[in-house]
Scaffold this motif. Structure first.
Motif, mmCIF file in Angstrom:
data_model
loop_
_atom_site.group_PDB
_atom_site.id
_atom_site.type_symbol
_atom_site.label_atom_id
_atom_site.label_comp_id
_atom_site.label_asym_id
_atom_site.label_seq_id
_atom_site.Cartn_x
_atom_site.Cartn_y
_atom_site.Cartn_z
ATOM 1 N N THR A 10 0.853 -1.200 0.000
ATOM 2 C CA THR A 10 0.000 0.000 0.000
ATOM 3 C C THR A 10 0.880 1.238 0.000
ATOM 4 O O THR A 10 2.063 1.179 0.383
ATOM 5 C CB THR A 10 -0.939 0.006 1.234
ATOM 6 O OG1 THR A 10 -1.824 1.122 1.148
ATOM 7 C CG2 THR A 10 -0.153 0.136 2.545
ATOM 8 N N ASN A 11 0.300 2.337 -0.445
ATOM 9 C CA ASN A 11 0.912 3.655 -0.247
ATOM 10 C C ASN A 11 0.128 4.363 0.851
ATOM 11 O O ASN A 11 -1.080 4.144 0.992
ATOM 12 C CB ASN A 11 0.845 4.489 -1.526
ATOM 13 C CG ASN A 11 1.593 3.834 -2.664
ATOM 14 O OD1 ASN A 11 2.533 3.064 -2.449
ATOM 15 N ND2 ASN A 11 1.167 4.119 -3.899
ATOM 16 N N ARG A 12 0.769 5.230 1.627
ATOM 17 C CA ARG A 12 0.035 5.848 2.740
ATOM 18 C C ARG A 12 0.716 7.106 3.255
ATOM 19 O O ARG A 12 1.926 7.298 3.073
ATOM 20 C CB ARG A 12 -0.117 4.842 3.877
ATOM 21 C CG ARG A 12 1.203 4.383 4.454
ATOM 22 C CD ARG A 12 1.004 3.211 5.431
ATOM 23 N NE ARG A 12 2.197 3.042 6.256
ATOM 24 C CZ ARG A 12 2.347 2.060 7.154
ATOM 25 N NH1 ARG A 12 1.382 1.179 7.349
ATOM 26 N NH2 ARG A 12 3.447 1.988 7.869
ATOM 27 N N TRP A 13 -0.088 7.930 3.895
ATOM 28 C CA TRP A 13 0.424 9.096 4.618
ATOM 29 C C TRP A 13 0.423 8.781 6.103
ATOM 30 O O TRP A 13 -0.601 8.358 6.647
ATOM 31 C CB TRP A 13 -0.455 10.327 4.369
ATOM 32 C CG TRP A 13 -0.272 10.908 2.995
ATOM 33 C CD1 TRP A 13 -1.058 10.719 1.913
ATOM 34 C CD2 TRP A 13 0.767 11.799 2.584
ATOM 35 N NE1 TRP A 13 -0.592 11.417 0.832
ATOM 36 C CE2 TRP A 13 0.541 12.099 1.218
ATOM 37 C CE3 TRP A 13 1.887 12.363 3.203
ATOM 38 C CZ2 TRP A 13 1.374 12.938 0.483
ATOM 39 C CZ3 TRP A 13 2.722 13.211 2.480
ATOM 40 C CH2 TRP A 13 2.455 13.486 1.133
ATOM 41 N N VAL A 14 1.574 8.978 6.758
ATOM 42 C CA VAL A 14 1.640 8.751 8.203
ATOM 43 C C VAL A 14 2.042 10.041 8.911
ATOM 44 O O VAL A 14 2.553 10.979 8.303
ATOM 45 C CB VAL A 14 2.647 7.635 8.574
ATOM 46 C CG1 VAL A 14 2.284 6.336 7.873
ATOM 47 C CG2 VAL A 14 4.072 8.066 8.264
ATOM 48 N N LEU A 15 1.774 10.076 10.227
ATOM 49 C CA LEU A 15 2.131 11.259 11.013
ATOM 50 C C LEU A 15 3.607 11.178 11.378
ATOM 51 O O LEU A 15 4.041 10.243 12.057
ATOM 52 C CB LEU A 15 1.265 11.332 12.273
ATOM 53 C CG LEU A 15 1.350 12.654 13.050
ATOM 54 C CD1 LEU A 15 0.891 13.835 12.177
ATOM 55 C CD2 LEU A 15 0.517 12.600 14.329
ATOM 56 N N ALA A 16 4.386 12.153 10.892
ATOM 57 C CA ALA A 16 5.820 12.147 11.128
ATOM 58 C C ALA A 16 6.162 12.850 12.443
ATOM 59 O O ALA A 16 7.137 12.509 13.109
ATOM 60 C CB ALA A 16 6.539 12.851 9.974
ATOM 61 N N GLU A 17 5.353 13.819 12.815
ATOM 62 C CA GLU A 17 5.679 14.651 13.989
ATOM 63 C C GLU A 17 4.379 15.268 14.479
ATOM 64 O O GLU A 17 3.524 15.646 13.672
ATOM 65 C CB GLU A 17 6.635 15.771 13.534
ATOM 66 C CG GLU A 17 7.306 16.515 14.643
ATOM 67 C CD GLU A 17 8.168 17.661 14.078
ATOM 68 O OE1 GLU A 17 8.361 18.637 14.805
ATOM 69 O OE2 GLU A 17 8.601 17.566 12.894
ATOM 70 N N HIS A 18 4.208 15.366 15.799
ATOM 71 C CA HIS A 18 3.009 16.041 16.312
ATOM 72 C C HIS A 18 3.096 17.540 16.043
ATOM 73 O O HIS A 18 4.160 18.136 16.170
ATOM 74 C CB HIS A 18 2.829 15.779 17.808
ATOM 75 C CG HIS A 18 2.251 14.422 18.081
ATOM 76 N ND1 HIS A 18 2.935 13.450 18.787
ATOM 77 C CD2 HIS A 18 1.059 13.861 17.732
ATOM 78 C CE1 HIS A 18 2.189 12.354 18.865
ATOM 79 N NE2 HIS A 18 1.049 12.577 18.230
ATOM 80 N N VAL A 19 1.971 18.143 15.713
ATOM 81 C CA VAL A 19 1.937 19.563 15.370
ATOM 82 C C VAL A 19 1.871 20.380 16.673
ATOM 83 O O VAL A 19 0.948 20.187 17.464
ATOM 84 C CB VAL A 19 0.696 19.882 14.510
ATOM 85 C CG1 VAL A 19 0.745 21.321 14.005
ATOM 86 C CG2 VAL A 19 0.576 18.897 13.350
ATOM 87 N N PRO A 20 2.844 21.255 16.923
ATOM 88 C CA PRO A 20 2.740 22.096 18.128
ATOM 89 C C PRO A 20 1.483 22.960 18.052
ATOM 90 O O PRO A 20 1.056 23.370 16.964
ATOM 91 C CB PRO A 20 4.005 22.946 18.072
ATOM 92 C CG PRO A 20 4.938 22.200 17.179
ATOM 93 C CD PRO A 20 4.067 21.511 16.172
ATOM 94 N N LYS A 21 0.902 23.225 19.237
ATOM 95 C CA LYS A 21 -0.371 23.938 19.319
ATOM 96 C C LYS A 21 -0.343 25.291 18.602
ATOM 97 O O LYS A 21 -1.312 25.710 17.992
ATOM 98 C CB LYS A 21 -0.718 24.130 20.798
ATOM 99 C CG LYS A 21 -2.132 24.605 21.055
ATOM 100 C CD LYS A 21 -2.337 24.818 22.549
ATOM 101 C CE LYS A 21 -3.619 25.616 22.787
ATOM 102 N NZ LYS A 21 -3.748 25.989 24.190
ATOM 103 N N ASP A 22 0.808 25.963 18.690
ATOM 104 C CA ASP A 22 0.872 27.326 18.149
ATOM 105 C C ASP A 22 1.422 27.367 16.728
ATOM 106 O O ASP A 22 1.734 28.428 16.213
ATOM 107 C CB ASP A 22 1.716 28.212 19.081
ATOM 108 C CG ASP A 22 3.072 27.599 19.353
ATOM 109 O OD1 ASP A 22 3.312 26.454 18.895
ATOM 110 O OD2 ASP A 22 3.892 28.250 20.027
ATOM 111 N N ARG A 23 1.564 26.211 16.090
ATOM 112 C CA ARG A 23 2.097 26.166 14.718
ATOM 113 C C ARG A 23 0.991 25.780 13.749
ATOM 114 O O ARG A 23 0.167 24.917 14.053
ATOM 115 C CB ARG A 23 3.221 25.117 14.620
ATOM 116 C CG ARG A 23 4.528 25.516 15.298
ATOM 117 C CD ARG A 23 5.522 26.165 14.334
ATOM 118 N NE ARG A 23 5.903 25.277 13.235
ATOM 119 C CZ ARG A 23 6.816 24.315 13.334
ATOM 120 N NH1 ARG A 23 7.442 24.077 14.474
ATOM 121 N NH2 ARG A 23 7.122 23.582 12.275
ATOM 122 N N PRO A 24 0.971 26.403 12.584
ATOM 123 C CA PRO A 24 -0.017 25.968 11.590
ATOM 124 C C PRO A 24 0.348 24.584 11.058
ATOM 125 O O PRO A 24 1.500 24.176 11.102
ATOM 126 C CB PRO A 24 0.092 27.034 10.488
ATOM 127 C CG PRO A 24 1.426 27.651 10.651
ATOM 128 C CD PRO A 24 1.819 27.517 12.094
#
Lengths: 341, 341
Positions: A10-24
């Motif tokens: 399969t091809n897929r998108w995974v979460l590489a890093e959690h998004v900081p609250k104050d970052r878009p």
């Protein structure tokens, strides 16, 4: 379909890093993985080929590590998404190869899902991509909020904010399908025609200088059910036109999604009018309420009583999923954002 | 008692003029009438001689003409009050001459009341003047709010604001009588000892610079039931320490009683934590809930599980009723303000 056609990767998108609250949110937080080997499916599992993915505003919140009552998305796991998919192989007695299903499939080209996955169901052919809105978060929140949280009946006068939005537009149609006395929608002035087209008896622009006065006239201050998506000044105005013993289903606070606090000044009305206010998410009333919601929304969708706008993203293919999500978060859509694979 | 002792007249305070919303209450709005002829009582009526009157903060609101969901007190009518009185004559099968009763008697020396008057009941001798608090608005609001609105059970962690006040102190004791996991009271720092004496497991001063931090520690952010009397910043702090799916019974907004608005900034918590907030008055759940409240409060009052502070006004006699009310509104009391006749 012969077993030779069963994909091994399969091809897929995974979460590489959690998004900081104050970052878009940007594409940098996601990682594109290709040709990932698929394991064998187990008893009770399906292998599906994903056809369409729905993009949800709530994705952003789950990709952060912010303390919340919804767990943060795990690092390295495929990004979640509701989608429409075709069953390629099944070790489930409930689904067979060739079935088209609706459910949580993730941002994957081919996905393994459990037969007991929440919301998983055979897709009714009359619904098509509408299922991603009608049976996804917008429709489920509209139904559970209106029916179970606000306990709306035909004797109610209903007010809805963000009435041109994905959830609000369904609330308007559900209220009309219920046959309530009156439905009034609040939206930006440029969207009032769209609100009236969905069947609202009146539409009021929150950006008008005479907003509160217009709202008083449109509702006759008899609002017994308020479906709230906005918060802030819109909620304050709604409190002024609520009838005694009114019920408020709080589904969202759009006015705060950019981070700033929007104070409420009319708390005394909650006391003086003996109002009931409940913040809720779409599984607030448990699995039975969700099953009823799915059943009724499917039926009303088939009958054409409830329609949703689908905004198909301009490019096709899973590789564009982050762009489709960012387009949604930037408000580029005019309906439920859907990516075709 | 011989019929010769039946009085033919009464003295009374009547409403001479509605109080404008922006004017403080003064004695000028009341008129003292003496030797007013009493009519004959009809079937189902009692003639009573009033012994004690309770003064209520809510009197002020009903003496205005401000638009509200409680009707304004009629001009020329005796001022309302709950009281304790002795039956002098009865045309009711429910009460006999010589009975001591509790109920709405008005600010009159002798009063004619209907046997079906709300709250009217024979007074249990063990309660005495405590009935004016326990079976009056403070006790009834505490019971209905805690039991029926917040649906409190022994599995709850309960937070109460204005916990040293007439209502709050009863809420603390009721929660303890229910056997809840923990009760935390919020009050001004100088009243924290009083809150602990009523049985609270912890007491937090809202006027401390470390209020929110203290509240987090005292509650462990596990508040499942919040009984709210204050509004404004106190409510905002409470929202921060609520547990998911918590219930808030909104009984009062003391912080706004002087007219200024106190904005709420933490609306998002109502959504994120899926909280239920209900403004209520003590008859919110109908007559059956009130009857249960009266029965349980009476029982717990007799057993000494719930005690109230009674503040007997320094002068005796109906002519001092307005002064007793103004003393209450000026906060001169340290318990339920009662006037002896």
């Amino acid at each position: 379909m012969s077993s030779a056609a069963i994909p091994k990767t399969t091809n897929r998108w995974v979460l590489a890093e959690h998004v900081p609250k104050d970052r878009p949110l940007t594409k940098d937080f996601f990682r594109w993985e290709t040709d990932v080997t698929l394991r064998e499916i187990q008893d009770g599992e399906l292998l599906v080929k994903v056809a369409h993915l729905g993009m949800e505003p709530s994705m952003k919140g789950t990709f952060t590590q912010e303390k919340s009552y919804r767990p943060a998305h795990p690092l390295g796991a495929p990004l979640w998404a509701l989608g429409i998919a075709d069953v390629l192989a099944s070790k489930s007695s409930k689904y067979s190869a060739g079935d088209r299903i609706f459910g949580y499939v993730g941002q994957e080209s081919n996905a393994i899902i459990n037969e007991n996955s929440p919301l998983l169901q055979k897709l009714h052919p009359a619904l098509g991509k509408q299922a991603l809105s009608l049976l996804g978060p917008p429709g489920l929140a509209a139904h559970v909020g209106l029916m179970n949280v606000a306990k709306c009946t035909k004797d109610d006068v209903v007010l809805v904010s963000a009435a041109a939005g994905a959830t609000g537009s369904i609330v308007v149609q559900l209220a009309k399908a219920l046959g309530v006395k009156k439905v009034v929608g609040i939206a930006s002035s440029r969207k009032l025609d769209a609100v009236l087209e969905t069947g609202a008896d009146a539409a009021v622009g929150y950006d008008s200088p005479s907003f509160l006065e217009d709202l008083r006239k449109a509702t006759n201050e008899e609002v017994s059910v308020y479906f709230e998506n906005v918060g802030g000044k819109v909620l304050d105005a709604a409190l002024e036109v609520m009838a005694p013993n009114g019920r408020i289903a709080l589904c969202g606070v759009i006015s705060e999604y950019q981070g700033q606090e929007e104070p409420i000044r009319g708390m005394r009305w909650i006391l003086k009018k003996k109002l009931l206010l409940e913040g809720f998410i779409c599984n607030q009333r448990g699995p039975e309420a969700l099953l009823t919601a799915i059943k009724e929304l499917t039926q009303w969708g088939i009958e054409g009583k409830v329609k949703t706008n689908i905004h198909t993203y301009q490019k096709k293919g899973l590789e564009h999923a982050p762009d489709a999500l960012l387009a949604l978060l930037n408000g580029e859509n005019t309906g439920k954002m859907v990516l075709d694979l």
